[in-house]
Design a protein around this motif. Sequence first.
Motif, PDB file in Angstrom:
ATOM      1  N   PHE B  57      -9.274  37.380  36.579  1.00 26.36           N
ATOM      2  CA  PHE B  57      -9.708  38.651  35.987  1.00 26.36           C
ATOM      3  C   PHE B  57     -11.192  38.892  36.241  1.00 26.36           C
ATOM      4  O   PHE B  57     -11.596  39.963  36.693  1.00 26.36           O
ATOM      5  CB  PHE B  57      -9.426  38.676  34.482  1.00 26.36           C
ATOM      6  CG  PHE B  57      -9.919  39.926  33.806  1.00 26.36           C
ATOM      7  CD1 PHE B  57      -9.121  41.061  33.751  1.00 26.36           C
ATOM      8  CD2 PHE B  57     -11.188  39.998  33.240  1.00 26.36           C
ATOM      9  CE1 PHE B  57      -9.572  42.231  33.151  1.00 26.36           C
ATOM     10  CE2 PHE B  57     -11.657  41.159  32.640  1.00 26.36           C
ATOM     11  CZ  PHE B  57     -10.842  42.272  32.597  1.00 26.36           C
ATOM     12  N   ILE B  58     -12.015  37.897  35.937  1.00 26.53           N
ATOM     13  CA  ILE B  58     -13.460  38.147  36.075  1.00 26.53           C
ATOM     14  C   ILE B  58     -13.837  38.266  37.554  1.00 26.53           C
ATOM     15  O   ILE B  58     -14.745  39.014  37.917  1.00 26.53           O
ATOM     16  CB  ILE B  58     -14.298  37.075  35.352  1.00 26.53           C
ATOM     17  CG1 ILE B  58     -15.733  37.588  35.157  1.00 26.53           C
ATOM     18  CG2 ILE B  58     -14.270  35.735  36.077  1.00 26.53           C
ATOM     19  CD1 ILE B  58     -16.554  36.808  34.169  1.00 26.53           C
ATOM     20  N   LEU B  61     -13.009  41.811  38.293  1.00 20.80           N
ATOM     21  CA  LEU B  61     -13.993  42.701  37.674  1.00 20.80           C
ATOM     22  C   LEU B  61     -15.281  42.705  38.504  1.00 20.80           C
ATOM     23  O   LEU B  61     -15.902  43.748  38.726  1.00 20.80           O
ATOM     24  CB  LEU B  61     -14.275  42.252  36.241  1.00 20.80           C
ATOM     25  CG  LEU B  61     -15.252  43.106  35.436  1.00 20.80           C
ATOM     26  CD1 LEU B  61     -14.738  44.543  35.288  1.00 20.80           C
ATOM     27  CD2 LEU B  61     -15.503  42.502  34.064  1.00 20.80           C
ATOM     28  N   ASN B  64     -14.592  44.614  41.590  1.00 20.93           N
ATOM     29  CA  ASN B  64     -14.487  46.015  41.219  1.00 20.93           C
ATOM     30  C   ASN B  64     -15.877  46.619  41.032  1.00 20.93           C
ATOM     31  O   ASN B  64     -16.136  47.753  41.435  1.00 20.93           O
ATOM     32  CB  ASN B  64     -13.700  46.137  39.913  1.00 20.93           C
ATOM     33  CG  ASN B  64     -12.575  47.144  40.008  1.00 20.93           C
ATOM     34  OD1 ASN B  64     -12.654  48.092  40.771  1.00 20.93           O
ATOM     35  ND2 ASN B  64     -11.544  46.953  39.217  1.00 20.93           N
ATOM     36  N   PHE B  98      -9.966  48.765  45.796  1.00 19.53           N
ATOM     37  CA  PHE B  98     -11.235  49.133  45.191  1.00 19.53           C
ATOM     38  C   PHE B  98     -11.738  50.509  45.589  1.00 19.53           C
ATOM     39  O   PHE B  98     -12.781  50.943  45.131  1.00 19.53           O
ATOM     40  CB  PHE B  98     -12.297  48.086  45.552  1.00 19.53           C
ATOM     41  CG  PHE B  98     -11.876  46.697  45.219  1.00 19.53           C
ATOM     42  CD1 PHE B  98     -11.698  46.325  43.896  1.00 19.53           C
ATOM     43  CD2 PHE B  98     -11.629  45.777  46.209  1.00 19.53           C
ATOM     44  CE1 PHE B  98     -11.285  45.051  43.573  1.00 19.53           C
ATOM     45  CE2 PHE B  98     -11.226  44.493  45.897  1.00 19.53           C
ATOM     46  CZ  PHE B  98     -11.041  44.126  44.562  1.00 19.53           C
ATOM     47  N   HIS B 106      -4.764  53.574  44.767  1.00 24.06           N
ATOM     48  CA  HIS B 106      -6.178  53.767  44.512  1.00 24.06           C
ATOM     49  C   HIS B 106      -6.609  52.935  43.325  1.00 24.06           C
ATOM     50  O   HIS B 106      -6.064  53.068  42.240  1.00 24.06           O
ATOM     51  CB  HIS B 106      -6.484  55.226  44.219  1.00 24.06           C
ATOM     52  CG  HIS B 106      -5.937  56.149  45.259  1.00 24.06           C
ATOM     53  ND1 HIS B 106      -6.183  55.983  46.593  1.00 24.06           N
ATOM     54  CD2 HIS B 106      -5.156  57.239  45.138  1.00 24.06           C
ATOM     55  CE1 HIS B 106      -5.582  56.949  47.266  1.00 24.06           C
ATOM     56  NE2 HIS B 106      -4.948  57.710  46.411  1.00 24.06           N
ATOM     57  N   GLY B 107      -7.597  52.120  43.515  1.00 26.28           N
ATOM     58  CA  GLY B 107      -8.157  51.405  42.380  1.00 26.28           C
ATOM     59  C   GLY B 107      -7.107  50.636  41.616  1.00 26.28           C
ATOM     60  O   GLY B 107      -6.945  50.831  40.418  1.00 26.28           O
ATOM     61  N   CYS B 108      -6.379  49.796  42.285  1.00 26.01           N
ATOM     62  CA  CYS B 108      -5.239  49.167  41.629  1.00 26.01           C
ATOM     63  C   CYS B 108      -5.478  47.696  41.340  1.00 26.01           C
ATOM     64  O   CYS B 108      -4.537  46.933  41.168  1.00 26.01           O
ATOM     65  CB  CYS B 108      -3.989  49.322  42.472  1.00 26.01           C
ATOM     66  SG  CYS B 108      -4.135  48.620  44.118  1.00 26.01           S
ATOM     67  N   ALA B 109      -6.722  47.287  41.266  1.00 25.27           N
ATOM     68  CA  ALA B 109      -6.990  45.865  41.075  1.00 25.27           C
ATOM     69  C   ALA B 109      -6.404  45.336  39.772  1.00 25.27           C
ATOM     70  O   ALA B 109      -6.074  44.162  39.680  1.00 25.27           O
ATOM     71  CB  ALA B 109      -8.492  45.606  41.114  1.00 25.27           C
ATOM     72  N   PHE B 110      -6.302  46.187  38.773  1.00 24.20           N
ATOM     73  CA  PHE B 110      -5.732  45.759  37.496  1.00 24.20           C
ATOM     74  C   PHE B 110      -4.346  46.364  37.267  1.00 24.20           C
ATOM     75  O   PHE B 110      -3.845  46.380  36.148  1.00 24.20           O
ATOM     76  CB  PHE B 110      -6.652  46.132  36.335  1.00 24.20           C
ATOM     77  CG  PHE B 110      -7.995  45.471  36.387  1.00 24.20           C
ATOM     78  CD1 PHE B 110      -8.136  44.159  36.798  1.00 24.20           C
ATOM     79  CD2 PHE B 110      -9.143  46.164  36.015  1.00 24.20           C
ATOM     80  CE1 PHE B 110      -9.375  43.543  36.847  1.00 24.20           C
ATOM     81  CE2 PHE B 110     -10.390  45.557  36.058  1.00 24.20           C
ATOM     82  CZ  PHE B 110     -10.508  44.246  36.468  1.00 24.20           C
ATOM     83  N   ARG B 111      -3.758  46.871  38.305  1.00 28.82           N
ATOM     84  CA  ARG B 111      -2.485  47.567  38.162  1.00 28.82           C
ATOM     85  C   ARG B 111      -1.432  46.653  37.539  1.00 28.82           C
ATOM     86  O   ARG B 111      -1.194  45.542  38.011  1.00 28.82           O
ATOM     87  CB  ARG B 111      -2.006  48.026  39.528  1.00 28.82           C
ATOM     88  CG  ARG B 111      -0.728  48.826  39.500  1.00 28.82           C
ATOM     89  CD  ARG B 111      -0.357  49.266  40.902  1.00 28.82           C
ATOM     90  NE  ARG B 111       0.751  50.201  40.877  1.00 28.82           N
ATOM     91  CZ  ARG B 111       1.230  50.802  41.961  1.00 28.82           C
ATOM     92  NH1 ARG B 111       0.675  50.571  43.140  1.00 28.82           N
ATOM     93  NH2 ARG B 111       2.233  51.628  41.874  1.00 28.82           N
ATOM     94  N   ALA B 112      -0.765  47.148  36.499  1.00 24.23           N
ATOM     95  CA  ALA B 112       0.223  46.312  35.802  1.00 24.23           C
ATOM     96  C   ALA B 112       1.380  47.153  35.269  1.00 24.23           C
ATOM     97  O   ALA B 112       2.055  46.769  34.326  1.00 24.23           O
ATOM     98  CB  ALA B 112      -0.438  45.558  34.656  1.00 24.23           C
ATOM     99  N   ASN B 113       1.611  48.306  35.882  1.00 23.40           N
ATOM    100  CA  ASN B 113       2.650  49.209  35.374  1.00 23.40           C
ATOM    101  C   ASN B 113       4.006  48.906  36.014  1.00 23.40           C
ATOM    102  O   ASN B 113       4.654  49.771  36.607  1.00 23.40           O
ATOM    103  CB  ASN B 113       2.257  50.674  35.612  1.00 23.40           C
ATOM    104  CG  ASN B 113       2.066  50.996  37.087  1.00 23.40           C
ATOM    105  OD1 ASN B 113       1.605  50.153  37.858  1.00 23.40           O
ATOM    106  ND2 ASN B 113       2.418  52.211  37.477  1.00 23.40           N
ATOM    107  N   GLY B 176      -4.546  50.312  26.325  1.00 20.13           N
ATOM    108  CA  GLY B 176      -3.798  49.245  26.991  1.00 20.13           C
ATOM    109  C   GLY B 176      -2.478  49.714  27.546  1.00 20.13           C
ATOM    110  O   GLY B 176      -2.305  50.899  27.863  1.00 20.13           O
ATOM    111  N   PHE B 196      -0.515  39.212  31.773  1.00 18.63           N
ATOM    112  CA  PHE B 196      -0.218  40.312  32.685  1.00 18.63           C
ATOM    113  C   PHE B 196      -0.742  39.969  34.071  1.00 18.63           C
ATOM    114  O   PHE B 196      -1.759  39.285  34.240  1.00 18.63           O
ATOM    115  CB  PHE B 196      -0.735  41.664  32.171  1.00 18.63           C
ATOM    116  CG  PHE B 196      -2.202  41.917  32.310  1.00 18.63           C
ATOM    117  CD1 PHE B 196      -3.076  41.545  31.313  1.00 18.63           C
ATOM    118  CD2 PHE B 196      -2.709  42.579  33.419  1.00 18.63           C
ATOM    119  CE1 PHE B 196      -4.430  41.795  31.422  1.00 18.63           C
ATOM    120  CE2 PHE B 196      -4.065  42.850  33.549  1.00 18.63           C
ATOM    121  CZ  PHE B 196      -4.934  42.444  32.538  1.00 18.63           C
TER     122      PHE B 196
END
Lengths: 211, 239
Positions: B57-58, B61, B64, B98, B106-113, B176, B196
Amino acid sequence: MLKAHLKIIKEDVNHRPSVVADQPGRSFLIAFASLTARQMAQAEDGCKDSAGQVVTRSECDAPFHMTSCAGYGRGIYMGFSVWDEGYDADEQGIVIGTDSAAVQPDQYGLISKIESGEIAGQVMYYGTCLYGLTIDAGTDTAEFNVEALFHNKSGGSININEVGIYAHGGPGSDSWPNLQQYCIIRDVLGATIALGDGEYVRVTYTISIAT
Amino acid sequence: MNDAVIETNVEAGIIQPERKIELEGAVVLDLVFTLRDKNGNVTNERFEQGHSFLANFIKLLYCNAMRHHAPYADGAALSLVDTGGTARAGSGAATAAFSVGSGGLHGCAFRANAGTGTTGWGILVGTDDGTILPKDINNYALGAKIAHGTGSGQLSYGDTSIVPSTHDGASYSYAGITRSFSNGSGANIDVNEIGFATYFYWDTSTYRYFLLSRDILDTPVTVPDGQAMTASIRIRCYC
C-alpha cells in the motif's frame, strides 16, 4: 494505520538552520478518504477540490500526485539547493499559509494560502519532492518523505501558521491543465513561524504506516 | 418508626466508545460487517478497527504521489509482491495505473471494485486467525482465503460498491467500499481475516494482483448457513 509527521527547518540569511516545528501531523482531510475510495470503487464520490468546487468524476488520474517537479520525485535538493522544475509552483505539493484557524475534517484547502512570488505577502515555492521510502519488517513500519523548500524574497517578514499538501488528481477524461488540486492534509502549527526576508524554510512531511 | 426512604438516581445514556488518543491524526481502516437472514433482516452487526495497511500500500501511495512506477530518488525500480508471492519490479507498463490512459484504466492503483465471483482482487475474506500466516507488514496474501462457491467452506462473493464520503464536522471523515457475500455452503463459516487487493499492469502487460491491507479480526464473524454478509472497508481520517 497511516500517519504523518511534520518537521520544519528555517534557515536564516546566513544559512544557519533551526528546527521551528516538529509535531505530529493531525489532519488528513476528507479529500484523502474520498480520493482513495473513489479509486478503490472506480465510482463517483463528489469531492471538493482546493477551490471548493465539487468534482464528480467516475475515475481519477493519479489522485495523490504531489510532486510539482514534472511528475517525478527525485529528492535532489536535500540541503536547500534548488530544482528549477518545481520552481514557482504553488498549486501542488506542500503549501503554506497564514491562517491559524483549527482544522476541520471537511476543509478543502488552506484557509489563507501564501502565493508563490517575490512581492509583498508572497514566498517563492521551490517545488516538492519525495524520497526515502523505507520498509522495516522488524518493526512492521514503513515511511517516506514529502519535502518542499520555500524562500522569502518579498522584502518583508511573513507569518506561517498553516501547512498542507495539495495532491494533483486529474479526472480520467481530462488532461493538463484541466486537473484538480485536492487538499489531503492541513495542519496548524503549534507556533507561528516568522519568516524574515531572505530566509528559507524546508517543510518535511514523513508519511508512515504501522501494521 | 420512621419509614425508610430509598432514593435512586438513574442516569441513562448511550455509551460511546472512548476515542483512543493515538488515533488523532491517523488514517485507519474501519471494518464493518453486517449479517442478514434470507429475508434481508439484519441479524448481527460488527465493527472492528483495522490498522493494517501493508508494504504494497505505501509503495503504491508513494508511486501515486510521484505518478510514476520508479521512484528515482531511491535508485531503483520499485518492487511489489503479488498475491502469488512473486516480487515484480515496476516498468513502463504501469503507466496506466497512475495516469490517463486508454481502456478505462485510469488511476487504478487502488482499484478494488471486484464483481461477482471474483476472488483474485477486491475485498477478500479468509479463515486464518494468524496461525497459518501471522500478520506482517510484508504479507502479500491472506492466510487462508475463502473460495467462491457454494461448496463446503465456500462463500459466494458478490459485487462491490462505494461507501460515499462523510464527516462529523469535527474530528473525522471516511469513505470506502463494501462487498456482499452469501453463505450457501450448508454450514456456518467463520471469517477471521479481511483485506483488499488491487490489480493492474505493473511489470508487464499482464495483470498482477497485489494485496494492500490485511487485518486479523479480534473476534471471528460467523456467517450462518443461508445468511448474507456485507463487509465494508472504510478509510477513516481522524484529525
